[in-house]
Design a protein around this motif. Structure first.
Motif, PDB file in Angstrom:
ATOM      1  N   GLN A 246       0.838  -1.192   0.000  1.00  9.36           N
ATOM      2  CA  GLN A 246       0.000   0.000   0.000  1.00  9.36           C
ATOM      3  C   GLN A 246       0.879   1.250   0.000  1.00  9.36           C
ATOM      4  O   GLN A 246       1.862   1.335   0.728  1.00  9.36           O
ATOM      5  CB  GLN A 246      -0.902   0.002   1.246  1.00  9.36           C
ATOM      6  CG  GLN A 246      -1.803   1.212   1.378  1.00  9.36           C
ATOM      7  CD  GLN A 246      -2.898   1.200   0.334  1.00  9.36           C
ATOM      8  OE1 GLN A 246      -3.520   0.188   0.074  1.00  9.36           O
ATOM      9  NE2 GLN A 246      -3.139   2.347  -0.266  1.00  9.36           N
ATOM     10  N   ARG A 247       0.530   2.227  -0.806  1.00  7.57           N
ATOM     11  CA  ARG A 247       1.239   3.505  -0.817  1.00  7.57           C
ATOM     12  C   ARG A 247       0.679   4.395   0.290  1.00  7.57           C
ATOM     13  O   ARG A 247      -0.503   4.716   0.282  1.00  7.57           O
ATOM     14  CB  ARG A 247       1.107   4.185  -2.177  1.00  7.57           C
ATOM     15  CG  ARG A 247       1.770   3.415  -3.317  1.00  7.57           C
ATOM     16  CD  ARG A 247       1.504   4.100  -4.644  1.00  7.57           C
ATOM     17  NE  ARG A 247       2.198   3.452  -5.745  1.00  7.57           N
ATOM     18  CZ  ARG A 247       1.737   2.410  -6.413  1.00  7.57           C
ATOM     19  NH1 ARG A 247       0.564   1.878  -6.065  1.00  7.57           N
ATOM     20  NH2 ARG A 247       2.427   1.881  -7.408  1.00  7.57           N
ATOM     21  N   ALA A 248       1.536   4.782   1.226  1.00 11.22           N
ATOM     22  CA  ALA A 248       1.086   5.558   2.381  1.00 11.22           C
ATOM     23  C   ALA A 248       0.463   6.889   1.960  1.00 11.22           C
ATOM     24  O   ALA A 248      -0.559   7.310   2.512  1.00 11.22           O
ATOM     25  CB  ALA A 248       2.265   5.804   3.324  1.00 11.22           C
ATOM     26  N   GLU A 249       1.058   7.545   0.967  1.00 12.50           N
ATOM     27  CA  GLU A 249       0.547   8.852   0.545  1.00 12.50           C
ATOM     28  C   GLU A 249      -0.870   8.746  -0.009  1.00 12.50           C
ATOM     29  O   GLU A 249      -1.684   9.659   0.166  1.00 12.50           O
ATOM     30  CB  GLU A 249       1.473   9.475  -0.511  1.00 12.50           C
ATOM     31  CG  GLU A 249       2.845   9.894   0.012  1.00 12.50           C
ATOM     32  CD  GLU A 249       3.773   8.704   0.246  1.00 12.50           C
ATOM     33  OE1 GLU A 249       3.437   7.589  -0.220  1.00 12.50           O
ATOM     34  OE2 GLU A 249       4.808   8.888   0.911  1.00 12.50           O
ATOM     35  N   GLU A 250      -1.164   7.640  -0.670  1.00 11.01           N
ATOM     36  CA  GLU A 250      -2.506   7.455  -1.220  1.00 11.01           C
ATOM     37  C   GLU A 250      -3.501   7.050  -0.136  1.00 11.01           C
ATOM     38  O   GLU A 250      -4.696   7.357  -0.232  1.00 11.01           O
ATOM     39  CB  GLU A 250      -2.475   6.386  -2.317  1.00 11.01           C
ATOM     40  CG  GLU A 250      -1.650   6.785  -3.538  1.00 11.01           C
ATOM     41  CD  GLU A 250      -1.602   5.684  -4.583  1.00 11.01           C
ATOM     42  OE1 GLU A 250      -2.244   4.629  -4.354  1.00 11.01           O
ATOM     43  OE2 GLU A 250      -0.936   5.868  -5.612  1.00 11.01           O
TER      44      GLU A 250
END
Length: 358
Positions: free
Chosen positions: A208-212
């Protein structure tokens, strides 16, 4: 009475009355027979399938190692707290713990401010925290957890915690990533009266991309007094998942399919005299075409089966397995397409012309 030419041993002399079953059996015999001229090519196809999957397995394990190392440094940990320094926000505990239901979130919950306490086996002033069972699932099995660095025991192993005149049964916690300060602490569960938090910790799925994910996480929280902000424990300079998806070797299935198909095409071209034997024995062009198609399916099927078996053996059941199986299908599809094109060109020629290629 005119005698028909005698075909090679694997060919049965007949008029063109082949059935699909007979053609499939003939194709299997041509591909799998230990006496077949193309047996070494069959072995090569099986070997190629295993080698292809082995290279994919190395790439996948390299990604897992990179994600594991970054995960230990806190790459997957997101801290949600007040956006204003010195002005704590109030976060509803249940809304924080409910983040575990959000797609891409592995664990979520709160951790209290640290206190200190003396313990017989750990010495004086050991940090003590309270936390959510959704952040530390082992707390649902025991009232007390011991930080992984306190004891040289495997996670989940039972131990006895000795205090001043009292003792309690505890479990050893998993090693926590940076950003969760409990590896050298004693941990207990929140009481039911604990309804508010000043911070919420979230552990994301490594892909998972943290920023998204952060905007969705913030939208799910019930907050009072001051606005909150989310920040990862560390930020990626380069996302390893993006690197993996953008790697050059991702296009290899098409390339290997082209190579395998070209070799299959050359094999068909080298068997002109054998194909001429079929044709002169009464096999029509359409039956010969179906026979060569079935042979291509057998060969690419062996490629897929050998690759699939190697994938299960090397990787087991995980995210990479379905991707690799689909890549094997891409290779097989490209190879069959090229092989069929070669078969069409060969079968356009007359049997006499094919026989002259001896």
């Amino acid at each position: 009475m005119v005698q028909k030419p005698t075909p090679i041993s694997s060919v049965r002399s007949r008029a063109d009355n082949w059935t699909l079953r007979q053609l499939s059996e003939e194709a299997l015999a041509n591909v799998l027979s230990p006496y077949s001229r193309s047996r070494w090519f069959t072995y090569f196809v099986v070997f190629l399938g295993m080698v292809f999957v082995a290279t994919r397995g190395v790439e996948w394990e390299s990604l897992q190692l990179q994600l594991s190392e970054l995960g230990a440094q806190g790459r997957n940990v997101v801290l949600v707290e007040s956006a204003i320094d010195g002005a704590p926000a109030t976060i509803d505990r249940l809304s924080c713990e409910a983040l575990t239901t959000v797609l891409g979130v592995e664990r979520a919950g709160g951790v209290s401010d640290a206190t200190s306490q003396d313990f017989v086996q750990f010495g004086k002033s050991v940090q003590v925290y309270s936390s959510s069972t959704t952040l530390f699932p082992l707390l649902s099995r025991a009232n007390i957890l011991l930080g992984r660095s306190l004891l040289d025991l495997p996670p989940g192993e039972g131990s006895v915690l000795l205090g001043d005149g009292w003792s309690a049964t505890a479990l050893v916690s998993d090693m926590q990533p940076d950003g969760i300060p409990t590896n050298t602490a004693v941990l207990g569960a929140f009481s039911v009266e604990e309804e508010q938090l000043t911070a919420c910790l979230v552990v994301l799925d490594p892909y998972q991309r943290a920023e998204e994910a952060m905007p969705q996480l913030l939208s799910q929280l019930k907050v009072r007094n001051h606005p909150v902000a989310a920040s990862p424990a560390i930020r990626d300079l380069v996302n390893p998942v993006d690197q993996y998806l953008a790697r050059f070797s991702r296009s290899f299935p098409i390339g290997i399919g082209l190579i395998l198909g070209s070799v299959m095409a050359l094999s068909i071209r080298s068997r002109s005299s054998e194909i001429a034997t079929y044709r002169l024995s009464g096999t029509g062009r359409s039956s010969a075409s179906v026979l060569l198609f079935f042979e291509a399916l057998c060969l690419t099927g062996l490629f897929w089966l050998s690759g699939s078996g190697a994938a299960l053996l090397i990787l087991g059941f995980n995210l990479a397995l379905l991707t690799i199986l689909s890549e094997l299908l891409v290779v097989a599809g490209v190879a069959v397409f090229i092989s069929n094109g070669a078969a069409y060109l060969v079968l356009r020629r007359s049997p006499i012309a094919l026989a002259k290629d001896r």
